[in-house]
Structure formats: structure tokens, C-alpha cells
Scaffold this motif. Sequence first.
Motif, PDB file in Angstrom:
ATOM      1  N   MET A  88       6.006  -1.898   7.416  1.00  0.00           N
ATOM      2  CA  MET A  88       5.550  -1.617   6.053  1.00  0.00           C
ATOM      3  C   MET A  88       5.466  -0.120   5.798  1.00  0.00           C
ATOM      4  SD  MET A  88       2.715  -4.551   5.173  1.00  0.00           S
ATOM      5  CE  MET A  88       1.824  -4.408   6.718  1.00  0.00           C
ATOM      6  N   PHE A  89       5.058   0.652   6.814  1.00  0.00           N
ATOM      7  CA  PHE A  89       5.017   2.106   6.653  1.00  0.00           C
ATOM      8  C   PHE A  89       6.416   2.674   6.440  1.00  0.00           C
ATOM      9  CE2 PHE A  89       5.408   6.213   8.938  1.00  0.00           C
ATOM     10  CZ  PHE A  89       4.722   6.998   8.016  1.00  0.00           C
ATOM     11  N   GLY A  90       7.396   2.200   7.214  1.00  0.00           N
ATOM     12  CA  GLY A  90       8.770   2.668   7.030  1.00  0.00           C
ATOM     13  C   GLY A  90       9.322   2.288   5.668  1.00  0.00           C
ATOM     14  N   HIS A  91       9.010   1.069   5.206  1.00  0.00           N
ATOM     15  CA  HIS A  91       9.489   0.645   3.891  1.00  0.00           C
ATOM     16  C   HIS A  91       8.872   1.504   2.791  1.00  0.00           C
ATOM     17  CE1 HIS A  91      10.990  -2.030   0.801  1.00  0.00           C
ATOM     18  NE2 HIS A  91       9.761  -2.206   0.335  1.00  0.00           N
ATOM     19  N   ALA A  92       7.554   1.778   2.874  1.00  0.00           N
ATOM     20  CA  ALA A  92       6.907   2.616   1.865  1.00  0.00           C
ATOM     21  C   ALA A  92       7.472   4.031   1.881  1.00  0.00           C
ATOM     22  CB  ALA A  92       5.397   2.636   2.105  1.00  0.00           C
ATOM     23  N   LEU A  93       7.760   4.557   3.071  1.00  0.00           N
ATOM     24  CA  LEU A  93       8.333   5.896   3.175  1.00  0.00           C
ATOM     25  C   LEU A  93       9.726   5.941   2.564  1.00  0.00           C
ATOM     26  CD1 LEU A  93       7.495   8.646   4.375  1.00  0.00           C
ATOM     27  CD2 LEU A  93       8.739   8.010   6.451  1.00  0.00           C
ATOM     28  N   TRP A  94      10.505   4.884   2.782  1.00  0.00           N
ATOM     29  CA  TRP A  94      11.848   4.829   2.206  1.00  0.00           C
ATOM     30  C   TRP A  94      11.786   4.730   0.685  1.00  0.00           C
ATOM     31  CZ3 TRP A  94      14.210   0.700  -0.420  1.00  0.00           C
ATOM     32  CH2 TRP A  94      15.560   0.882  -0.702  1.00  0.00           C
ATOM     33  N   LEU A  95      10.826   3.937   0.166  1.00  0.00           N
ATOM     34  CA  LEU A  95      10.684   3.823  -1.284  1.00  0.00           C
ATOM     35  C   LEU A  95      10.295   5.161  -1.899  1.00  0.00           C
ATOM     36  CD1 LEU A  95       8.861   0.389  -1.780  1.00  0.00           C
ATOM     37  CD2 LEU A  95      11.229   0.951  -2.314  1.00  0.00           C
ATOM     38  N   ALA A 118       0.839  -1.198   0.000  1.00  0.00           N
ATOM     39  CA  ALA A 118       0.000   0.000   0.000  1.00  0.00           C
ATOM     40  C   ALA A 118       0.875   1.249   0.000  1.00  0.00           C
ATOM     41  CB  ALA A 118      -0.932  -0.012   1.211  1.00  0.00           C
ATOM     42  N   ARG A 119       0.255   2.397  -0.180  1.00  0.00           N
ATOM     43  CA  ARG A 119       0.993   3.645  -0.224  1.00  0.00           C
ATOM     44  C   ARG A 119       1.202   4.208   1.177  1.00  0.00           C
ATOM     45  NH1 ARG A 119      -0.496   6.867  -5.733  1.00  0.00           N
ATOM     46  NH2 ARG A 119      -0.514   5.059  -7.124  1.00  0.00           N
ATOM     47  N   VAL A 120       1.956   5.307   1.232  1.00  0.00           N
ATOM     48  CA  VAL A 120       2.351   5.859   2.524  1.00  0.00           C
ATOM     49  C   VAL A 120       1.145   6.362   3.296  1.00  0.00           C
ATOM     50  CG1 VAL A 120       3.702   7.670   3.647  1.00  0.00           C
ATOM     51  CG2 VAL A 120       4.645   6.448   1.683  1.00  0.00           C
ATOM     52  N   GLY A 121       0.230   7.066   2.619  1.00  0.00           N
ATOM     53  CA  GLY A 121      -0.921   7.639   3.296  1.00  0.00           C
ATOM     54  C   GLY A 121      -1.790   6.600   3.992  1.00  0.00           C
ATOM     55  N   PRO A 122      -2.269   5.559   3.279  1.00  0.00           N
ATOM     56  CA  PRO A 122      -3.068   4.533   3.958  1.00  0.00           C
ATOM     57  C   PRO A 122      -2.311   3.813   5.067  1.00  0.00           C
ATOM     58  CG  PRO A 122      -3.395   4.421   1.589  1.00  0.00           C
ATOM     59  CD  PRO A 122      -2.288   5.383   1.815  1.00  0.00           C
ATOM     60  N   LEU A 123      -1.024   3.543   4.859  1.00  0.00           N
ATOM     61  CA  LEU A 123      -0.254   2.860   5.904  1.00  0.00           C
ATOM     62  C   LEU A 123      -0.107   3.744   7.141  1.00  0.00           C
ATOM     63  CD1 LEU A 123       2.544   1.064   3.858  1.00  0.00           C
ATOM     64  CD2 LEU A 123       0.688   0.010   5.132  1.00  0.00           C
ATOM     65  N   SER A 126      10.916   8.178  -0.736  1.00  0.00           N
ATOM     66  CA  SER A 126      12.047   9.112  -0.698  1.00  0.00           C
ATOM     67  C   SER A 126      13.102   8.743  -1.733  1.00  0.00           C
ATOM     68  CB  SER A 126      12.663   9.126   0.705  1.00  0.00           C
ATOM     69  OG  SER A 126      13.155   7.837   1.048  1.00  0.00           O
ATOM     70  N   SER A 127      13.356   7.444  -1.918  1.00  0.00           N
ATOM     71  CA  SER A 127      14.344   7.029  -2.922  1.00  0.00           C
ATOM     72  C   SER A 127      13.864   7.349  -4.326  1.00  0.00           C
ATOM     73  CB  SER A 127      14.632   5.535  -2.779  1.00  0.00           C
ATOM     74  OG  SER A 127      13.450   4.775  -2.992  1.00  0.00           O
ATOM     75  N   ASN A 128      12.552   7.180  -4.581  1.00  0.00           N
ATOM     76  CA  ASN A 128      12.016   7.533  -5.901  1.00  0.00           C
ATOM     77  C   ASN A 128      12.129   9.030  -6.161  1.00  0.00           C
ATOM     78  OD1 ASN A 128      11.331   4.877  -6.465  1.00  0.00           O
ATOM     79  ND2 ASN A 128       9.260   5.090  -5.614  1.00  0.00           N
ATOM     80  N   ARG A 129      11.910   9.834  -5.131  1.00  0.00           N
ATOM     81  CA  ARG A 129      12.049  11.282  -5.301  1.00  0.00           C
ATOM     82  C   ARG A 129      13.491  11.670  -5.600  1.00  0.00           C
ATOM     83  NH1 ARG A 129       8.320  14.158  -0.585  1.00  0.00           N
ATOM     84  NH2 ARG A 129       6.285  13.655  -1.513  1.00  0.00           N
ATOM     85  N   SER A 130      14.428  11.009  -4.923  1.00  0.00           N
ATOM     86  CA  SER A 130      15.833  11.338  -5.170  1.00  0.00           C
ATOM     87  C   SER A 130      16.237  10.959  -6.585  1.00  0.00           C
ATOM     88  CB  SER A 130      16.715  10.629  -4.145  1.00  0.00           C
ATOM     89  OG  SER A 130      16.591   9.219  -4.266  1.00  0.00           O
ATOM     90  N   ARG A 131      15.730   9.810  -7.065  1.00  0.00           N
ATOM     91  CA  ARG A 131      16.044   9.421  -8.453  1.00  0.00           C
ATOM     92  C   ARG A 131      15.446  10.417  -9.432  1.00  0.00           C
ATOM     93  NH1 ARG A 131      14.197   4.208  -6.801  1.00  0.00           N
ATOM     94  NH2 ARG A 131      15.905   2.869  -6.118  1.00  0.00           N
ATOM     95  N   THR A 132      14.220  10.873  -9.141  1.00  0.00           N
ATOM     96  CA  THR A 132      13.588  11.840 -10.030  1.00  0.00           C
ATOM     97  C   THR A 132      14.378  13.147 -10.078  1.00  0.00           C
ATOM     98  OG1 THR A 132      11.434  10.876  -9.509  1.00  0.00           O
ATOM     99  CG2 THR A 132      11.442  13.055 -10.521  1.00  0.00           C
TER     100      THR A 132
END
Length: 666
Positions: free
Chosen positions: A639-646, A586-591, A648-654
Motif C-alpha cells: 500500500m505504501f508503494g502504491h500511494a507513492l506511485w500515485l 491512506a496517504r504516503v506519510g501515515p503509510l 508521483s503520477s499526480n505530480r507528473s500530470r500537474t
Amino acid sequence: QGGSEGILFTAAAFRLRAMCCSPNQFRWQWPEPSTVQKLDCHLHMGVSLTAAKDFLHAIDWPNCYVRSEEHRRRNGNLVRGKEIGYDLAVHIRDVFRDRGLEDFSVAEVLFAQGHPGVSLRANAFLSHSQIERVKLTLTAMAKAQRILRPWWTTLWSRQPTLFVDYFVLRQCKPDFVPEQVTEAIERIGHLLLMLDPPWPFPVDHGVPDFRPGTIKRVWCCYEVTSATTTGAKISGVFTAMGFLQHDPDCTADVHIEDAEASNQQDKDLLFATLAAAGLTSDDVNETVSSAVGKAADGANRKMGAWFGLLMAAIGCLFAGLWFVENQFHMDSLSMIASFFDNFSLGIPVFAASFVETRMPIRFSTALVAWRILCAFWLYCLLSWVASGMWFRLHLGVLQAHLGALQEVRCPQGFFILVPATLVRLLRRRCQKLGRTVIHIGGVLRVKKIQVYGSILGAVVMQVLWTCFQLGVRCHKEGLRESLRGWLDNHAVNFLAALLPSTAAFAAVVRASRCADHGTVCSSGKPAEAATWAFGGGLGSASLPIISVWVYMETNFFHVAEQAHVALAILMHVIMLLLVIWTSYEARVGPLFGAVLGAMIGNVGGAKFMLWLDHDRFETHLLPTYVPAVLVTTLPLVAMFGHALWLRSSNRSRTMEGIESFLPHEQ
């Protein structure tokens, strides 16, 4: 190879052989072409499922079939187990040409061999599409045989035979002439229409098309029109998979002008034949739509009856468990019977959901409610019988158990009927509401509003009814004492009653993330998704409360019911796994909403338990309740921490990608 008298005598001999011998005793031998007779009535012939399987085994289908380059360009690469009807027709033509049997059909060859599964007049004409998989056609033949032959006549009646184009038409000759097809349907007198949607679903303008594959073929529409004009009986056939996947709102949506054929010559010929009969495209659409709608309704009614029988079997099972427990005084069996009895309270919800979702929107709400009651009355009746057996064996506590019956069984019909009826009213008033189609488990096709409304409505009504019971009890005994008594007697049973609906809700939430219309559950309305997740996390906080309370009661009263504690822990684990499965990916908001709800609920649960029984719970707070809370909450936090890390990593790649396109200063 005499006249018609010899043919009739041979047919009578084959029927006698079919009634006296098992079809499995037949030994296949390829006949010489000179021993096979061309029958003028070959289009009236039929083959049974056993005869079809014997022939497919004789031609080594599909092991020795290789799709040609031409058919590979048309239908794609061949995947074993997914051969379609066009592949089988090509393979039959190749085999018959190699053996010099080009002038005959499979049915004529089987008739010359004396196979007991062949008749000169079929019991029904199976209308289907050759683009469907061969396995699906064989499954439809098995389903059609069960329709044509009642189960109580299985021992002494022969297998029904069907007109199936693969086996009745002379594949090496142009044998499918419209006038002869109409004559064959009139002679046979019964048309069975395959109603399964094609798989995978074709997409029309970005929206999946769940209509039956037959109404999108010109030949099938012509066959239904012929059956209507000649007065033949029309029935619908669903396979189990097709019944779960079809959309009743578009089953009768016929447009023959957009229908397809294997070649353009056949399509032009059929339109010319219909025009010569004075039938326009609108006439054909109206005729076929009415016939298909009636056939689909009959098939849905039969499936509803099967759901009623399933509910009746469940009621018989519980009646037997209660009877054995009372006769032999087996406490463990009593606990199992009580658990499954409460677990079964969620099962009829699915029957009601199936009945409502499989009925077209044009049907009235009153008819939907009546169908739901018809699918549920056997379960209610046998539940009353089981409770009556309990009363007879416990005459001393008749009044108490009668009250329990009124509390559980009587409102159960309303828990099921009211949500499904409200869903039907909403769908009829606001047809654009919740139209997004989801697939549950890759099998069940259903609209969001139907499944969410039926499941959540039943759960909400169950909870409200429980709160009403607690309110009545609080008025008599006081709030604290009534809550203690309810938790002592009904905590695990209440959890068991909600387990089926919770599992279904988890499956729906998972499936909603990949909806067919391209809408993702949490992307369009993040606030709504976070609110739902918060409610789920808040509800998960009840798991430690129930598990710890059962453990406290067992230790305090020194009751040797370790199985009861194990059952509570098992319920906790199952519910926790459902929560994790629902929240996975799931995404960060729902988690975040789920974690926040779980934390608030756990803190509130501790306050509630301290208020309810301060002395006993204080001793179990750290050694029991806190570990249960951690076990329930930590997976959501991870799961919330993993989604938050994903994220942030996607934003850094962008950002890195954007910076790579920016001009660098010299």
C-alpha cells in the motif's frame, strides 16, 4: 347514524372485537360515502400501526404513486423506498377524491369499516414532520407503541392508537386549525415528539445540522407549546437510527423564528395565534427547548437501561458457558468460553461511550459517571455470579481464581469509567477540542474526542494494568520467568480482550478521513497522523510474537490443542485485516510511519523472543516467525508503494498541465 349513544355503543363493540380478534383477520372493503359518518370528535381519534399498514396496503402505497411535476420541482425526483410524508398526503387525497370520500379522514373510514385498530380517543398525539420518510414515521409509530404498552401486557391488551396527521386529518379539507389542535392535545393528554434528525443532514453555513426535524417546523413547535400550556405529558421518541445519529448538544436548540412551514399562510396564522396568546418568540423557544430537552433526556435514559440489559445478557451467556463446561467437562467449550469472556471485556467500553456521547454537555461529570455505572452494574454483577459458579465447582483452586477475579473484573469498571469521565471533563473545559463530527459506518454520529478518548483510554488502561501485573510478578519471580508465564497463560486472551476496541478504532480512523466539517484526518497535521500510524505499525508487530509463541508452546509440550493454535492464527488474521482496512487509501506519510513502525517492532520482537527463550525460538525463527512477519508487513509495504506511485503520477500530470500553459519558444 344515530346520536352519541350509538357512537359510544359502536366504539364499545369495536373495542370488544379488538380484544377478541386478531387485527390480521380484518378484511378491507371500501365503504360507500353514505355509510361513513362525520364525527365531531374526529381530531381526537387514533389509529394503530396495524390499521395504518392495512390502509396503506388497501391504497397500494407506494407502488401506484407517481410524483407530479409540481412536487418533483419542490422535492426532486422520486426514489422508490424514500417517499416522504407530502407524497403520502397527496396520494391519500387523490384516492379519496376518486372514491367520493373527500369529506372524511382515514380514521373515519376505518371506523365505518369496523377496523379494530381505531379508537375515538387516541392514546398519544404523535408530533412529527411530514418532510420525513414515511417508513421512518411508521418506525416511530412502532416505537411509540412499545412506549405506551409495556411488553408484559402484550398478550391481553390492544394496540395503542396514535394521532397521526396522515390518517386523522381530513386531507381534502383545511382541517388543521390551531385552536382545534390545542383542544385535541389537551383531550388526548400525551404528546409524543419525534426526535430523529432529518436524513440526509441539512447543512447550515457549511456545518451539518443534527437537530431534530420537528423543532425546525412551526407546527411542531406550536404543538409542543400547546402541550405545555395545557399540561399534557410530553415524551420523546427515537428510532434506532435516529438515536445513533442525533447530537444531544443541539437537540433543544430551538429557534421558532427560523422554523419552516409548508406554506407561508400557515406560518403567519400560527405566529398570530401565539401573539394573541401573549407569547413571544423567546417565550416559545424557552418553552419548547425545555420540553424537548426533558423528552430527549428520558429517551436517552431508556436507551442506557437497554445497554445495561444487553450487558446483563452477555454476563448470563458466559455464566451458562462456564456451567455447561464444568458439568460436562468439555475442553473445547472451556476454550470458547475463555475466549469470549476476554473478548467481552471490550464490549462495555462501547456502552460507556454511548452513554457519554448521548448526554448533553450541560450535564455534570458526576451525572455522566453515575449513568455509566448504571449501564454497567448488571454486567459486573452477573460476571461475579459466573465467577462464583466457577469457584463452587473448583473449591480446590478457590484462592487462585479469586485472585484472577480481582485482576480482571474489579479494575474493569475503572477501565470504562475513568476514560469516559476524563473525556467529559475535557469537553466541558475545552468545548472546541475535538468537535469535528464523524460518521462511523454511515450510521453512528459522534465527535472525534469522544470516541478516540473512550476507546484509546480503555485500551491504554488495560495495557497499563497488565504491565502493573507483570511488574508485581517480576518482583516475585524475576523478569524472564514472569514474562514466560504471562505469555503462556494470557497471550491469546489479551489479544481477544483488545479485539473489540481495535475494530472500533479501525472504523473510527476510516471514518475520520471524511469528516463532516471538511477536515481530513491526515491532511491538516501530517506529522500527527504519521505518529499515530507509527504506533499502529509498532502494535501490529505483536501479532507474530503471540502467534509464534502459542505455536512454540503447543509443539514443545506436545499438547493436542490444535484449536488453540487455530484461535491464535484467527486472531492474527483478523487483526491483520483490521490493519489493512485502516491503512487502505491512506496517504504516503501515515503509510510510511506504519511500515517503519512495523519493521522496527518486528526486529525488536525477534530480539525480545531470543532473549526470552533463545533455544526454542532459534529453531522457529526462519520457518515460523519470518513468514508471520512477512504476512503482516508486506500488505503495508504494498500500500505504501502504491500511494507513492500515485503521488508521483499526480505530480507528473500537474507538471504536464503547467507546461501546456507556458509559451513555447519558436
